[in-house]
Design an enzyme around this catalytic site. Sequence first.
Site, PDB file in Angstrom:
ATOM      1  N   ASN A  14       0.836  -1.212   0.000  1.00  0.00           N
ATOM      2  CA  ASN A  14       0.000   0.000   0.000  1.00  0.00           C
ATOM      3  C   ASN A  14       0.866   1.257   0.000  1.00  0.00           C
ATOM      4  OD1 ASN A  14      -3.043  -0.621   0.178  1.00  0.00           O
ATOM      5  ND2 ASN A  14      -2.107  -2.110   1.555  1.00  0.00           N
ATOM      6  N   ARG A  91      -0.150  -1.792  15.035  1.00  0.00           N
ATOM      7  CA  ARG A  91      -0.267  -1.392  16.443  1.00  0.00           C
ATOM      8  C   ARG A  91      -1.481  -0.507  16.640  1.00  0.00           C
ATOM      9  NH1 ARG A  91       3.802  -2.978  19.177  1.00  0.00           N
ATOM     10  NH2 ARG A  91       5.484  -3.717  17.859  1.00  0.00           N
ATOM     11  N   ILE A  93      -3.206   2.713  17.976  1.00  0.00           N
ATOM     12  CA  ILE A  93      -2.777   4.103  18.206  1.00  0.00           C
ATOM     13  C   ILE A  93      -3.424   4.575  19.516  1.00  0.00           C
ATOM     14  CG2 ILE A  93      -2.993   6.471  17.298  1.00  0.00           C
ATOM     15  CD1 ILE A  93      -1.231   4.890  15.452  1.00  0.00           C
ATOM     16  N   HIS A 109      -8.346  -1.032   6.237  1.00  0.00           N
ATOM     17  CA  HIS A 109      -8.612  -2.318   6.882  1.00  0.00           C
ATOM     18  C   HIS A 109      -9.183  -3.295   5.848  1.00  0.00           C
ATOM     19  CE1 HIS A 109      -9.429  -5.074  10.132  1.00  0.00           C
ATOM     20  NE2 HIS A 109     -10.580  -5.322   9.556  1.00  0.00           N
TER      21      HIS A 109
HETATM   22  C1  GRF Z   1      -3.211  -4.552   4.251  1.00  0.00           C
HETATM   23  O1  GRF Z   1      -4.042  -5.656   3.968  1.00  0.00           O
HETATM   24  C2  GRF Z   1      -3.941  -3.573   5.135  1.00  0.00           C
HETATM   25  O2  GRF Z   1      -5.315  -3.511   4.906  1.00  0.00           O
HETATM   26  C3  GRF Z   1      -3.678  -4.115   6.503  1.00  0.00           C
HETATM   27  O3  GRF Z   1      -2.347  -4.590   6.443  1.00  0.00           O
HETATM   28  C4  GRF Z   1      -2.038  -4.957   5.108  1.00  0.00           C
HETATM   29  C5  GRF Z   1      -0.774  -4.249   4.734  1.00  0.00           C
HETATM   30  O4  GRF Z   1      -0.219  -4.708   3.538  1.00  0.00           O
HETATM   31  N1  GRF Z   1      -3.942  -3.113   7.495  1.00  0.00           N
HETATM   32  P1  GRF Z   1       1.025  -3.948   2.899  1.00  0.00           P
HETATM   33  O5  GRF Z   1       2.151  -3.903   3.926  1.00  0.00           O
HETATM   34  O6  GRF Z   1       0.578  -2.580   2.500  1.00  0.00           O
HETATM   35  O7  GRF Z   1       1.426  -4.775   1.706  1.00  0.00           O
END
Ligand code: GRF
Length: 192
Positions: A14, A91, A93, A109
């Site tokens: 992401n 974690r 917050i 999420h």
């Molecule tokens: C994603 O599925 C996000 O929704 C969750 O943790 C994952 C992170 O994936 N909170 P990345 O590290 O961005 O590949």
Amino acid sequence: MVKVAIFASGTGSNFEFIADNQALKDAGLEIEVLVCDRPKAAVIKKAQRRGIPTFIIQPKDFENRSHYEQVIVNELAKYQIDTILLAGYMRVITSTLLSEYPMEIINIHPALLPRFPGIHGIEDAYKAGVSVTGVTIHYIDEGVDTGPIIAQQSIPILPDETLEQLESKIHDVEHQLYPKVILNLLNNKKGD
Ligand code: GRF
């Protein structure tokens, strides 16, 4: 210009999709720093390759969570951060960060909140046998995945789908949805 810090603990897919999104750059998004709580996380190299400063900090080095977060707050102040984007930051917050950035901390999420909060959102939905799950972008509050929802996208779970296939589908949606929602928020800020 909007100065953001991205918080991540893991792979950083992401993070990459946000950092490489040209529309976000054009709209004035500046990723000032990556905050990471795991020194071996793959996301660190992804930031370094893009010339984005990294701040690596582990709770175990502090006497409590408040002290840990206060050090992060101090670091963010150096960059005059406006908004925090959580992208796989594993974690909770607490009020130390929240009180500095009220309604300015956003999370992604991998489930349709309020269903399946917590760290196993994809697996929990899969095991529950629901036919639809999805992705939620929301503001952070003091609870675990309970803050006000900004956007959601649903994703069907097909009868013969494996968990791995579902995970991959969810990540694909995340990579499109998170930058799109951030862009909308940026454009709304400009209108303020
Ligand atoms: C994603 O599925 C996000 O929704 C969750 O943790 C994952 C992170 O994936 N909170 P990345 O590290 O961005 O590949």
